[in-house]
Enzyme design. Structure first.
Site, PDB file in Angstrom:
ATOM      1  N   HIS A 113       1.719  -3.422   6.927  1.00 15.88           N
ATOM      2  CA  HIS A 113       2.221  -2.224   6.024  1.00 15.88           C
ATOM      3  C   HIS A 113       2.776  -2.659   4.449  1.00 15.88           C
ATOM      4  O   HIS A 113       1.860  -4.182   4.198  1.00 15.88           O
ATOM      5  CB  HIS A 113       3.915  -2.963   6.438  1.00 15.88           C
TER       6      HIS A 113
ATOM      7  N   HIS B 289       9.069   2.114   0.171  1.00 19.91           N
ATOM      8  CA  HIS B 289       8.274   2.559   1.482  1.00 19.91           C
ATOM      9  C   HIS B 289       8.446   3.711   1.875  1.00 19.91           C
ATOM     10  O   HIS B 289       9.592   4.257   1.937  1.00 19.91           O
ATOM     11  CB  HIS B 289       7.698   0.645   2.044  1.00 19.91           C
TER      12      HIS B 289
ATOM     13  N   CYS C  62       3.083   4.050   5.120  1.00 19.30           N
ATOM     14  CA  CYS C  62       3.339   3.377   4.214  1.00 19.30           C
ATOM     15  C   CYS C  62       1.866   3.229   3.045  1.00 19.30           C
ATOM     16  O   CYS C  62       2.095   3.588   2.304  1.00 19.30           O
ATOM     17  CB  CYS C  62       3.201   2.114   4.885  1.00 19.30           C
TER      18      CYS C  62
END
Length: 371
Positions: A327, A339, A279
């Site tokens: 994240h 993402h 990510c």
């Protein structure tokens, strides 16, 4: 070349070679491909899965998978942080090695000059210049010689002072190199520990999914999509996008273009492209491509970049998710984010509110949005 110089050059080259080996990327971004052991804690037994699993139990499986992958994401941030620190320390050690080599060469040159002065004195009978002055019968020679003596004394004093400073510099460089080696070793251990955590969590999740029948896997995927849709709908219903009409900056537009061009590529922990990303690898490389380097990990992005209100975010801003900032995705406008979700998934466009938002950060605060 003298033995001392050769020895130091050899030591310095050894330092550089060792650092090169330690910093080699050969395994840093390799797919761990873990094989779970039968006794892995938290891993269900290898007994055959039932033909059908009640919806409630399957929802529990979904939540457990989410916890496992979140734990893996947090460990991935630890791994990436240790990797980044190790890279910096390796570079510092290489620079220190170069300074040690140059410092030793300088010291050798100073010693040569001191030796030449000593040999010259020996050839002239070993008499100091002061004694030669006293033996002179010519006052002009005496006065001229006095000046030379003073110059010689100053030169000798300067030479000795420079040798002392150079020796002190070499000692400091050696101490710094030793300290950096200790930090490098500590971060190598931190990377190894984080890697074990990642592999353990991913292995448990993969084992849990592997034990499901194909029909259950399909239902599980639907449950996952439905949960994300519910979260996104709730986020949109909150009115968060009502006045959200900011446009991207030129750099923000370039970052979004880079990130969205990676859609479809696989998630891989520790990866920064071009074939796969995790990510924060995706978001950091997107901004590098736009000419704006940012921290490598989602946690450091949250700590170091300027925070903005969700209501004020614009395309290119980074949305940080979960309480531990484990994240990150890039806002692309229209309530959506690009993402890299997790192992087993590909880079995708999703609802920005489909996961719990911790906050929003902005890499390019000094520029004005294009209109």
């Amino acid at each position: 070349m003298r033995t001392g110089k050769l020895g130091l050059m050899t030591a310095a080259v050894t330092v550089v070679c060792a650092v090169t080996v330690l910093a080699a990327p050969g395994t840093a971004f390799a797919d761990p491909g873990p094989t779970p052991s039968p006794g892995t804690p938290g891993t269900p037994s290898a007994s055959p899965a039932p033909a059908a699993m009640p919806g409630k139990d399957l929802e529990a499986v979904r939540k457990k998978l989410d916890r496992l992958y979140r734990a893996a994401a947090s460990a991935t941030d630890e791994y990436n942080a240790a990797e980044e620190k190790a890279d910096r320390q390796s570079a510092e050690i290489v620079e220190l090695a170069k300074k040690i080599v140059k410092g030793q060469e300088k010291l050798d040159g100073l010693k040569d000059r001191a030796g030449a002065a000593a040999r010259s004195q020996y050839r002239t009978g070993g008499l100091p210049d002061e004694a030669k002055l006293l033996l002179s019968d010519d006052p002009a020679d005496f006065l001229d010689g006095t000046g030379r003596v003073m110059q010689g004394q100053r030169a000798t004093k300067g030479l000795l002072g420079e040798m002392t400073r150079t020796q002190q510099d070499l000692k400091a460089y050696a101490a710094d190199a030793s300290a950096q080696f200790q930090k490098l070793e500590a971060n190598r251990k931190a990377k190894a520990t984080a890697q074990k955590k990642i592999e353990k969590q991913i292995a448990a999740a993969e084992k849990l999914e592997a034990d499901l029948a194909q029909e259950e896997k399909e239902r599980l995927a639907r449950l996952e999509r439905e949960a994300q849709a519910r979260a996104q709908t709730a986020w949109l219903d909150s009115g968060i996008l009502k006045d959200l009409d900011a446009e991207a900056t030129e750099r923000g537009r370039k970052a979004v273009e880079y990130a969205t061009a990676q859609v479809g590529k696989p998630y891989q922990w520790g990866a920064e492209g071009p074939k796969a990303y995790d990510c924060s690898g995706l978001t950091s490389q997107a901004w590098v491509s736009a000419g704006q380097p940012i921290p490598r990990t989602s946690q450091e992005q949250w700590k170091q970049l300027t925070r903005v209100d969700v209501e004020d975010m614009r395309p290119g801003d980074l949305i940080i998710y979960f309480d531990d900032a484990s994240h990150v995705g890039m806002y692309v406008g229209g309530g959506s984010v690009v993402h890299a979700p997790r192992p087993g998934r590909s880079i995708t466009i999703a609802g920005a509110g489909s996961m719990p938002i911790l906050g929003v950060v902005r890499p390019d605060t000094g520029t004005t949005p294009s209109r």
